[in-house]
Design an enzyme around this catalytic site. Structure first.
Site, PDB file in Angstrom:
ATOM      1  N   ASP A 311       1.035  -5.239  12.412  1.00 57.55           N
ATOM      2  CA  ASP A 311       0.743  -4.521  11.164  1.00 57.55           C
ATOM      3  C   ASP A 311       0.060  -5.467  10.176  1.00 57.55           C
ATOM      4  O   ASP A 311       0.398  -5.519   8.993  1.00 57.55           O
ATOM      5  CB  ASP A 311       2.001  -3.908  10.561  1.00 57.55           C
ATOM      6  CG  ASP A 311       1.680  -2.929   9.430  1.00 57.55           C
ATOM      7  OD1 ASP A 311       0.562  -2.397   9.421  1.00 57.55           O
ATOM      8  OD2 ASP A 311       2.538  -2.726   8.549  1.00 57.55           O
ATOM      9  N   PRO A 329       1.318  -3.309  -0.994  1.00 57.09           N
ATOM     10  CA  PRO A 329       2.108  -3.554   0.221  1.00 57.09           C
ATOM     11  C   PRO A 329       1.251  -4.143   1.331  1.00 57.09           C
ATOM     12  O   PRO A 329       0.058  -3.846   1.436  1.00 57.09           O
ATOM     13  CB  PRO A 329       2.624  -2.154   0.595  1.00 57.09           C
ATOM     14  CG  PRO A 329       1.629  -1.216  -0.009  1.00 57.09           C
ATOM     15  CD  PRO A 329       1.122  -1.875  -1.256  1.00 57.09           C
TER      16      PRO A 329
END
Length: 445
Positions: A311, A329
């Site tokens: 990710d 984020p």
């Protein structure tokens, strides 16, 4: 280049190999795997790589890594620092979400074609995901067929959910009819509004808006119900809750065409690691409780979840300097994927070959299965990915399994130094990376 990798410990989970073997690579493929020290008649190597004391692994396959950035005049462009980060981490093949750069979604064939033309020898093999809806707005479906012709592997919304279930239903019908795969992160967009951390006692203590586990389970139930109606194939990316994994188990038992991955962050960390509003731990999906982390570890170990992804989402210093709720984020992780896999195996006594399968043959099989369904008689672009059997792509990495390294900004190739694992000692260090039989990364001991 004709390459001979000699005297290494070959660990190839797909073929059940773990022992001293030599690899012979030519014309971009593995041409022979022989006992260490045995010569291959007639093979004249352009270079011999001595892998004494090193493990020789299939090149890692990462199912979620953002390695593009907005270009000045050509739309999206691959970020050289992120490509170097992949090679430094032994990642030779990766999947790039359609929102790899926030300013430009991969929703038109021309954008995909322009991006794919930038691929060069010596880079990781990159499989872009096409946007499922125009502008990732969740309203109008893209021309998936044209995006596939331009080089898209599957279709996704990235971090942009679809609120209108009719649109998701239409996407599944479209994809099912053409044999395409939808790449979905299950999160209900209404329950996720404003959430920056996992719901629970810790988020309440910090005064942060929480994301309930129902955001994942509601989305999963919707996805599975529409799968039953349409027969669509789905890959679930970055599952993060114990109840969500239980629903996945039931769906697999039922026979639905679904695969899944989890992120390295959720495998190791929990919400309490946020500490006192440390924005390095602001991630999507958010870090959850220990019960969820334990369920992720168990699902990965048993193979319910076939793949572990980085990710990788580089965030600049301004994005992390804001207060936690307003911060961006994401974290850099491409160079950490192998080490975090080894740490999981070591800390939880997972057999090494089983752990490595989650970043090699597991995700490789997912990609191979997806791309074979859209290749329309042409060569499968991901055939035999994540393995080193004869005829497989000559993608490999040489790793010092006994090395320990300190995660610091200067130790990373990525343009972003922000990671929740900063300051940690991690096991395993990539010494060389080979893509298509070409030595593309090499470092001294």
């Amino acid at each position: 280049m004709r390459l001979h990798i000699a005297n290494g410990r070959l660990i190839d989970p797909a073929n059940g190999v773990d022992g001293p073997h030599d690899l012979y690579l030519a014309e971009g493929q593995v041409v022979a795997v022989v006992a260490a020290g045995a010569a291959l008649d007639g093979f004249q190597a352009d270079r011999v790589l001595d892998a004494t004391g090193l493990a020789v692994l299939p090149g890692l396959v990462d199912l979620s890594a953002r390695v593009a950035q907005p270009g000045r005049a050509t739309g999206l462009a691959f970020a050289p620092a992120e490509l170097r980060a992949a090679l430094a981490g032994g990642v030779t093949r990766l999947v790039m979400p359609p929102d790899a750069a926030s300013d430009d979604a991969l929703d038109e064939p021309g954008k995909v074609d322009t991006l794919m033309r930038q691929m060069e020898a010596g880079q990781p093999r990159i499989h872009p995901l096409g946007a499922m809806t125009v502008g990732l707005a969740g309203e109008t479906l893209t021309e998936m067929g044209l995006l596939a012709q331009a080089g898209c592997l599957a279709y996704a919304q990235g971090e942009h959910g679809i609120a209108d279930t009719r649109v998701l239903w239409g996407a599944m019908r479209y994809a099912s009819g053409l044999g395409y795969t939808l790449w979905l992160r299950p999160q209900d967009p209404w329950l996720a509004q404003g959430a920056v951390a996992a719901s629970g006692a810790y988020a309440e203590r910090l005064g942060l808006e929480g994301l309930p586990p129902q955001a994942e389970t509601v989305a999963l139930n919707t996805i599975f119900e529409l799968q039953r109606a349409t027969g669509a194939r789905v890959h679930l990316t970055r599952l993060s809750t114990a109840p969500g994994l239980a629903l996945l188990r039931a769906a697999r038992r039922e026979g639905l065409a679904v695969t899944a991955d989890v992120s390295a962050h959720n495998l190791h960390l929990t919400d309490v690691d946020i500490g006192f509003f440390d924005t390095h731990f602001h991630l999507q999906p958010p870090l959850r409780g220990q019960r969820d982390r334990d369920a992720i570890q168990a699902a990965l170990a048993e193979g319910l979840v076939q793949a572990l992804c980085s990710d990788h989402t580089p965030v600049d210093k301004h994005g992390k300097a804001a207060p936690f709720p307003m911060s961006t984020p994401g974290a850099t992780a491409l160079e950490l994927l192998l080490s975090l896999t080894l740490k999981w195996a070591r800390d939880h006594r997972v057999p090494l070959a089983d752990a490595l399968a989650r970043v090699t043959s597991g995700p490789g099989a997912i990609l191979s299965g997806i791309s074979s369904g859209i290749s329309s008689g042409t060569s499968n672009p991901a055939a035999q990915a994540g393995q080193l059997g004869v005829g497989a792509p000559a993608d490999a990495c040489l790793v010092d399994l006994d090395a320990e390294w300190l995660v610091t900004p200067t130790a990373l190739q990525s343009r972003s130094p922000h990671t929740p694992f900063a300051g940690m000692m991690l096991p395993g260090r990539v010494r060389a990376t080979v893509v298509g039989g070409q030595l593309v990364w090499e470092t001294s001991v």
